[in-house]
Design a protein around this motif. Sequence first.
Motif, mmCIF file in Angstrom:
data_model
loop_
_atom_site.group_PDB
_atom_site.id
_atom_site.type_symbol
_atom_site.label_atom_id
_atom_site.label_comp_id
_atom_site.label_asym_id
_atom_site.label_seq_id
_atom_site.Cartn_x
_atom_site.Cartn_y
_atom_site.Cartn_z
ATOM 1 N N MET A 1 13.066 -61.894 -55.517
ATOM 2 C CA MET A 1 11.695 -61.384 -55.573
ATOM 3 C C MET A 1 10.755 -62.275 -54.764
ATOM 4 S SD MET A 1 11.232 -60.188 -59.505
ATOM 5 C CE MET A 1 11.732 -58.549 -60.049
ATOM 6 N N LYS B 1 6.170 -56.674 -64.960
ATOM 7 C CA LYS B 1 6.629 -55.315 -64.681
ATOM 8 C C LYS B 1 7.456 -54.777 -65.843
ATOM 9 C CE LYS B 1 5.838 -54.427 -60.084
ATOM 10 N NZ LYS B 1 5.357 -53.152 -59.543
ATOM 11 N N HIS C 1 5.358 -64.001 -58.458
ATOM 12 C CA HIS C 1 4.032 -63.778 -57.897
ATOM 13 C C HIS C 1 3.223 -65.076 -57.848
ATOM 14 C CE1 HIS C 1 1.573 -60.092 -57.099
ATOM 15 N NE2 HIS C 1 0.704 -61.051 -56.881
ATOM 16 N N TYR D 1 8.969 -61.225 -62.464
ATOM 17 C CA TYR D 1 8.140 -60.710 -61.375
ATOM 18 C C TYR D 1 6.823 -61.467 -61.290
ATOM 19 C CZ TYR D 1 5.470 -57.422 -58.539
ATOM 20 O OH TYR D 1 4.707 -56.856 -57.558
ATOM 21 N N VAL E 1 10.952 -55.404 -55.232
ATOM 22 C CA VAL E 1 9.626 -55.796 -54.742
ATOM 23 C C VAL E 1 9.226 -54.886 -53.579
ATOM 24 C CG1 VAL E 1 8.311 -57.625 -53.596
ATOM 25 C CG2 VAL E 1 9.814 -58.186 -55.527
#
Lengths: 263, 325, 679
Positions: free
Chosen positions: A132, A223, A101, A97, B109
Motif C-alpha cells: 500500500m 478502509k 497513509h 491503509y 490502493v
Amino acid sequence: MDIIVCVKRVPDTSEADLAIDKGGKDIQKGGLDYDINDWDRFAIEEAVLIKEKTGGKVTVVTVGDEDAEEMLREGLARGADEAFLLWDESFEGSDGYATAHILAAFLKQRSYDLVLTGTLADDDCGGQFGGMLAAMLGVPVATLVHKIEVKNGSITVRRELEAGLSERLDIDLPAVVSVATGINEPRFVSIRAVRKVASIEIPTVDRGELGLDEADVGSAGAKVEIEKVFLPPEGEGAEIIAGSPADAAARLAEILKEKGGIA
Amino acid sequence: MKTIYVLAEHRQQHLRDTTWDALAAGRDLAQKTGAELACLLLGSGVDAMADQLAKECPKVVVVDDPRLANFNSEPFVKTLTGLLAGQDSYVLVIGNSNSIIDLAPGLSVALDAALATDCIGFEVDGGKVKALRQIYSYKVNALVSFKGASRIVATLRSGFFSFAPSGAAPGAIEKVASPLGDEPLRKRFLSYVEAEKGDVDIASADIIVAIGRGIGDEEDLSMFESLADAMGGVVACSRPIVDKGLLPKYRQVGTSGVEVKPKVYLALGISGAFQHLGGIKGNPLIVAVNKDPRAPIFRAAQYGIVANLADVVPALEEKIKELKG
Amino acid sequence: MTLLEPADVPLAGISAPIVAAAVLLAAIAIFSYVMLRRIQLLRAVLPDPRFSEIGRRIWLAIVYGFGQARQPRYLGAGIMHILLFAGFVILSLRSLTLIGRGFSSGFHLPLMTGSVGFAYEVLKDYVVLMVLVVCIVAMVRRAVFKPARYQHTGTSKGHGAEAYVILGMVSALMITDMIYDGSALAVGGHTSGAALFPAASLGAAFMGAASQSTLSVLHVAGYWAHILVFFTLLNYLPISKHFHVITAIPNVFFAKLNKGGIKPVRWGVDDWMELEECGVGRFEQFTWKHVLDFYSCADCGRCSDNCPAATVGRALSPRMISIKARDYVYEHYPVFSANKDPDDKPFTGNIVTEQEIWACTTCGACEQECPIFIEYIDKIVDMRRYLVEQGEMPVSLQKPLQQIKKKGNAYGATKTKRAEWTKALEGIQVKELQPGDATDTLFFVDSCGSFDPRIQEISKSFARILHRSGVEFGILGKDETDSGNEIRRLGEEGLFEQVSSKNIEAFQAREFREIVAFDPHAFNVIRNDYPVKFPVTHASQMLARFLEQGRITLKGNYLAGRLVTYHDPCYLGRHNGVYNEPRAVLGRIPGMHLREMHRSFTRSFCCSGGGPLLWYENEEEKERMGERRVKMAAEIGAQVIVTACPFCLINLEDAVKTTGNEGKIEVIDLVELVDRYLA
C-alpha cells in the motif's frame, strides 16, 4: 544510501493465552508484552547492513504513542541514525491503509532511496502495509524479500515463492522492500547498547506537521472495520483417523488436499 | 454487488490451485449476492488456461501480453487498474500466495478499493460482504466489514474454500486488448531460482514434513523426501535427527532450532516436546503420525494416525500423487 | 695431578676473568632489556588488583609454585616436571658457583665450604645425572610416543620445536658439566669414587683414554661451553614458550582468589556504562595479570585435555588462547624493534574466534587443571562482553536472553505465575514472602525451578523436604527474577546488573536467616557475584545439615540395590568446593551402593551448562557433552546417576535417551532422591 525503516510495535501473542475483550472487538491486552514486530527487526538489521556497506543514513519510524519510543531506541541501538515517532490522538484506530497513509505523508516530506519494512505484522497478519505504501508513494515494491543486492540506482532482490522457488527481480530506486524473516541474523542488543543511544532525541511528528486531514487517519481513514473477534473453537487434541494404515493414509491424503497441504 | 471477479493465478503456463480456491469462493459470493461471476486471466499465451477456466466460469476476461507472463506486480496492477477503471460495486477475489502478497495491497490502493487479506470465509449480510480473517498470530478470528465500500479486494487463505466442478455449460471468453502503455517497467523479472537441495529454508516453507526420533534406526530419508516432494513441501526435523547427523542443523524445528510458519505441518514420528512445538508458529494445520498414542504431539495436532511410519508414509504418498492426478 | 682451572687459562690472550665479566655483563644486559620490554607491556595494559591477602598468596606460591602440588594430576609428566624443577633449583647454586669460577678458580658460594660444600657437590652430581636422564626421557616421549595433548589445534604456528631446544640446552648444560668435572676426575683431581660422583665419573669414563693435554682443553672448553649455554638458555626463556620458568611462580602468587566469581568489566572504574568500549576487543584491553598468564603458559595442554568443549569437538582449546595470545605479544611487542601497530582487525573475533569464545561453558576444568593457575573464564567473559557490545551473540542464545530482559526468565513465562508450581503440592502451603515479611529460610527457586516442568519436580521435592524439616521457609514468588549466573558469563553485564539488583532489592525487603537454592548456578552467583552479600546455602549442604541434626530421616528402598554414581556439578564442585556434603547425604540413604566415575570431584566432566546455555546450539560438536558423561557412567556400570543441579539433570536425562540408555540408567536430583526416602 538513505534508508527509512517502518516498524510496528505489536503485542507478543504467539505464546500467550488470549482472551476476548469485553467490547468483543479486540483481545484483552493488559497482560501482554509488547515488542517490535519480529519481521521489522530483520528490516532494521538489513538497513544497517546496507548502510555499513554503502554508507548513508538509516532512519527508523513508527506510527505509535510514546510507548513505542523504547522500540525506536532499540532501533537506534541496532545502528540506525535517527528515529521518528508519528503520533496524534487522531491516529488511534488506524488500519493498515490509514497507517500507510500516515507514513506516506511522512515519506513524501523526506528524501530516501529505499524504504524497508517487514512483510507481515503479527498483530493484524495483514501483509499489506509495504504494498500500500509503495502504491501511495508511486514507487515499485517487492515483498517477502530474502536477499537484497544494491546496485547503482537499482537493487536486485530475491523473493520467496512457494516450495523452495524464488524469483529474482531488478527494481529501480527509490522503492519499498518488505523483507522476510531470515533475510539476516539480527544483531543482539545489549542493555548497554540501548543506554548508549539514550541521549538521542526522538522527535514526535503530529498530524498537522504531516499535513493530514482528520478524515484520512485513525478509524475515520480506515478502509476496513473489525466488527467482532472471537477465538476459534479449540480442538480437543487430534482427531485420530481410524482404520488400517493404508485406509488412514488415504483419508489423510484427502484431508491434506482439502486443507491446502498439497502444493 | 454487481460483479464478483476472480483473478486467475498461474506460474510457468499452469493455473495454480489458488485459482480454484478463488473460483470456489467467488462462485459462492456471486450466488449469495446475486452478482455476476467473471474470471480475469492476465498472461502471455494463455489460451489453454482460458479454455480450462471457461469450463467452470460463465465469463473469462483475457488479456494477453508478454509482459504479463510472470506475476510481476507492476504490469499486473496497471493492467487490472485499466480493466476495472470506472467500475463500481465489485469484489475482486484472489487466492493468496507469495505472488499475490506482492500484488494485492498495491492494487487495492490503485483501485481505491478496501482490502482484506488472507480471508478464511465470507459472510453476506443484507447484501453487504464481510470477511473472516485471522489476527494476532493467527490465533483469533475477526469478522471484518468494508465500511460500505463499493470496491473490495479480498485474498484467500488456501485450504478454506473447496472447489468442485459445476457441470454448467462453458462460459464465454472475452479477449481485451492490453491496456499497458510503452513506459518501461521499474520492476523487472529476471529469473526463477530453484532452491538447491542443500539450501532449503524451512522457515519460509508453507508445507513441512517433519521427522523425529520415531523414524527409528532408519537412516535412509528418501521415503520422507519423496513424500515431501509429492506434497510440494520440505523435510524438517526435531533435534534427535540432527544429533544423528541425518539432517543439518538448519532443518531443525524448535525453540532452539528454526522457527517455522507453515500452513501445514505433518509430524512423522515426532513426540512433540514443548521445545519442538515452540518452534511451530502461525497456527498451522498439524497432522501427526506416531505409533505411540500417548505422544504429546497428538494434543497439538488436529488429525492423527496411530501407526508405524513405514505402513503409512508410502501409502500416503501414493494417494497424494493420485489426488494430484 | 690437577688441571688448570678456567679462570687461570687466558682465552685468545685475554685473561679469563675479563672474558667472564664480559659474558656476564652482556648476558645480564640482554636479559634485563628483554624483561624490561615484557614488563613494559604489563604496565601498559589494564589494571588488576592482585596484591590483597599476601599471606594466602605466599602460601599458594609455596604449595603450588615451589611445591608443584598440581603437577602429579598427570602422574608421569608431573613427576618428571617435579624432578626437573628440583634439579633446576638445586643446580642453580651450581650455576652461580660456576659463574664465579670464571673469575676465581677456587670460587665457592658462602657456606658452601667444607662438608656442606662436599655434600652439595655429591648431591649436585646425582642431580646432573638425573636431569640428563629426565631430559632424554622427555625427548623420547615427545618424539616417539607423541602424547595427544601436545598437538596444536587451530591456525597458530607450532611450538613443538621449542621443547626440543630447551631440553637440548638443559641436556647440554648437564653434559658440559660432566665434561668439566669429569675431565678433572679423569686426571685424578677427585679422590672419591664413582659412587659419590656418578655424573663426573661417567664423564671421566668417556674421556678416560684422553691424554692430559686433551683433558685440560676439555676441562676449560667444557666450562665455557657450560657458561655460554647457560646464558643462552636464560635469554631464550623470555622469547619462547619457556618464559614460565621465570613467570610461573609469580603467576601462582598473583592467582585469582575469588573462585566462582567473575571480574568486573573494568577494575578501578566506577561506572563501566560510561566507558568508551567495554570488554576485551583489542589485546591491550586485557589486564596485566591476564597478559602474565599468556607469558606463563608452558603449552602443557592439560587445560585442553580436560576441556569438555574440546573433548566433544567444539572449536575451543583453552591452551590455544594462551598460545595465540603470546604469539600476538611476541609479534606486536617485539624485543628488538618498535611495537607494531595493532592490526585493523581486533584481537577478539580474529585471533581468538567467536566460535572459540562461545563454545565455553565456564565449567572451570581448565583452570582447575592448570599447574600454574592460568585463568580462562574471566578472559572469555571479557571477550564476550566485547562481542555482545558489537551485537554478536549466537542466535540460539539471543532469544532466552531477550526473554529474561522482558520477563525476567528465559522461558518467556509471565512473572506473576512464578509461584504456580506450588499449587500442585498436596497439603503444603508455600508462603510467598511479601516485602516486610520475615522467615528463617528463603528458598530461591529461580526461573528453572519455577517454569521448567521437569525442574518443577525438584522444586516440589525440596518444598516437601523443607516442610518436613520443620524449618520456616518461603519463596519470593513474583518478586523473584532470574539469578543471572549465565547472563553474566555470557557477557551481558547490563542485563546481569538488572536482574541481580532486582533480586537484591527483593532480598533486602525481607528478613531471613539464609537463602537456599538447589541450582548451583543460582547458589554460585548469589554467593560470588552479587555485589551485596547474603548468607546462601546449596540444597545439598542443607540436606546434609538436616540429616546431621536429625530434622529428617530417610527410609525406603527406592534404589532397590541399583549401582549409583554421583555427578559433581561444575558450579557446586569446582567453583565452590562442595564435594563432600552431597556424598554425605548419599551415605545416609539406606542401601546405597555408590561408585565414583573416573572423572569425579575436581575432574568432573561438564554436561554442557545451565541457564540460557540450555538453549545454546553448537554447530561444531560431534557429540553432546551430556552423552559423553552418560557413557562415563555406563562404563562403571552405574544404573543411577545422582546429581545436584537441575541443568545437569536435564542434560543427562536427555543424553540417557540419545545414547540408548533409556530404561537402563536413571538420572535423579539429590533433592528428589531424598524426597523419595523421606520417612
